[in-house]
Write a protein that holds these residues in place. Structure first.
Motif, PDB file in Angstrom:
ATOM      1  N   TYR A 295       0.840  -1.197   0.000  1.00 18.55           N
ATOM      2  CA  TYR A 295       0.000   0.000   0.000  1.00 18.55           C
ATOM      3  C   TYR A 295       0.879   1.253   0.000  1.00 18.55           C
ATOM      4  O   TYR A 295       0.650   2.191  -0.763  1.00 18.55           O
ATOM      5  N   PHE A 296       1.885   1.269   0.864  1.00 15.94           N
ATOM      6  CA  PHE A 296       2.776   2.429   0.926  1.00 15.94           C
ATOM      7  C   PHE A 296       3.705   2.476  -0.282  1.00 15.94           C
ATOM      8  O   PHE A 296       4.063   3.550  -0.749  1.00 15.94           O
ATOM      9  N   TYR A 297       4.098   1.319  -0.778  1.00 11.81           N
ATOM     10  CA  TYR A 297       4.962   1.280  -1.952  1.00 11.81           C
ATOM     11  C   TYR A 297       4.272   1.928  -3.150  1.00 11.81           C
ATOM     12  O   TYR A 297       4.899   2.654  -3.917  1.00 11.81           O
ATOM     13  N   ALA A 298       2.965   1.678  -3.279  1.00  9.18           N
ATOM     14  CA  ALA A 298       2.199   2.274  -4.383  1.00  9.18           C
ATOM     15  C   ALA A 298       2.155   3.792  -4.266  1.00  9.18           C
ATOM     16  O   ALA A 298       2.012   4.493  -5.268  1.00  9.18           O
ATOM     17  N   LYS A 299       2.291   4.317  -3.061  1.00  9.95           N
ATOM     18  CA  LYS A 299       2.292   5.759  -2.833  1.00  9.95           C
ATOM     19  C   LYS A 299       3.715   6.318  -2.743  1.00  9.95           C
ATOM     20  O   LYS A 299       3.893   7.466  -2.339  1.00  9.95           O
TER      21      LYS A 299
ATOM     22  N   ASP B 200      10.392   1.712   5.928  1.00  8.31           N
ATOM     23  CA  ASP B 200      11.488   1.717   6.913  1.00  8.31           C
ATOM     24  C   ASP B 200      11.645   3.085   7.568  1.00  8.31           C
ATOM     25  O   ASP B 200      11.998   3.179   8.742  1.00  8.31           O
ATOM     26  N   SER B 201      11.393   4.145   6.817  1.00 12.13           N
ATOM     27  CA  SER B 201      11.468   5.484   7.410  1.00 12.13           C
ATOM     28  C   SER B 201      10.105   5.941   7.938  1.00 12.13           C
ATOM     29  O   SER B 201      10.026   6.811   8.797  1.00 12.13           O
ATOM     30  N   LEU B 202       9.029   5.336   7.439  1.00 10.46           N
ATOM     31  CA  LEU B 202       7.684   5.716   7.873  1.00 10.46           C
ATOM     32  C   LEU B 202       7.421   5.319   9.328  1.00 10.46           C
ATOM     33  O   LEU B 202       6.864   6.110  10.094  1.00 10.46           O
ATOM     34  N   ILE B 203       7.821   4.127   9.707  1.00  4.42           N
ATOM     35  CA  ILE B 203       7.530   3.629  11.060  1.00  4.42           C
ATOM     36  C   ILE B 203       8.109   4.566  12.125  1.00  4.42           C
ATOM     37  O   ILE B 203       7.375   5.019  13.008  1.00  4.42           O
TER      38      ILE B 203
END
Length: 165
Positions: free
Chosen positions: A73-77, A82-85
Motif C-alpha cells: 500500500y505504501f509502496y504504491a504511494k 522503513d522510514s515511515l515507522i
C-alpha cells in the motif's frame, strides 16, 4: 629382605590401582548421569524454543514490518516503510509534549501528572495500538492513521480503554 620390599611395593601399587579404578568409576558414573540430565534439559529447551518461535511468527502477522500487503500500500504511494515507522511513532510521541490535556488520550491524568504514550506498535497501513500511562493509571488506544503527503500524518482514535485497579 629384598623380596619383602618388592612385595610391599607390589601391594602398595595394587592398592593405588584399585583406588584409582574405584574413583574413576565414580567420576564416570556421575558424568554419565549429568550428561543424561543435560540431554533431557536440552530436549525440553528445544521444544520450548520451537513453541516460542511459533508464537512469535503468529505475532508478526500484526506488525507493519512483516505485513507485505500493508507495505505494498505504501509502496504504491512511493512511501518507504522503513522510514515511515519511526516517523509516525515520533509524531505520536511529540503529542506527549502538548500543553494541557493530551490531544489523543481521552482520560484525565492524576494530580500533577500527565498522560503519555509509552509504547506504540504499528499493526498495518491503517491501525496503531498504543499504551499510555500517567504513572498511576494506564490504558490502551486503537488509533487509525492517515498519511497526508509524505511528511504529514493525521490520527483518529477508534477505541480506548483504561485499566481498573
Amino acid at each position: 629382605m629384598k623380596n619383602k620390599i618388592f612385595m610391599y611395593l607390589f601391594i602398595f601399587a595394587s592398592l593405588i590401582v584399585v583406588f584409582q579404578y574405584v574413583n574413576s568409576k565414580k567420576i564416570l558414573d556421575a558424568s554419565a548421569k549429568r550428561m543424561d540430565s543435560i540431554k533431557i534439559l536440552n530436549t525440553k529447551l528445544k521444544d520450548s524454543i520451537a513453541i516460542q518461535k511459533e508464537e512469535l511468527s503468529d505475532l508478526s502477522l500484526f506488525d507493519l514490518r512483516y505485513n507485505q500487503e500493508a507495505q505494498d500500500y505504501f509502496y504504491a504511494k512511493n512511501i518507504d516503510t522503513d522510514s515511515l515507522i519511526p516517523f509516525v511513532k515520533n509524531e505520536l510521541y511529540k503529542l506527549n509534549e502538548a500543553e494541557g490535556e493530551h490531544p489523543l488520550i481521552p482520560f484525565a491524568a492524576s494530580e500533577g501528572r500527565k498522560m503519555q504514550f509509552n509504547t506504540i506498535k504499528m499493526l498495518n497501513h491503517r491501525w496503531i495500538i498504543a499504551d499510555f500511562s500517567d504513572g498511576q493509571y494506564w490504558g490502551e488506544l486503537l488509533i487509525k492513521y492517515f498519511m497526508v503527503g509524505s511528511d504529514d500524518v493525521e490520527f483518529e482514535v477508534l477505541d480506548y480503554m483504561l485499566y481498573t485497579r
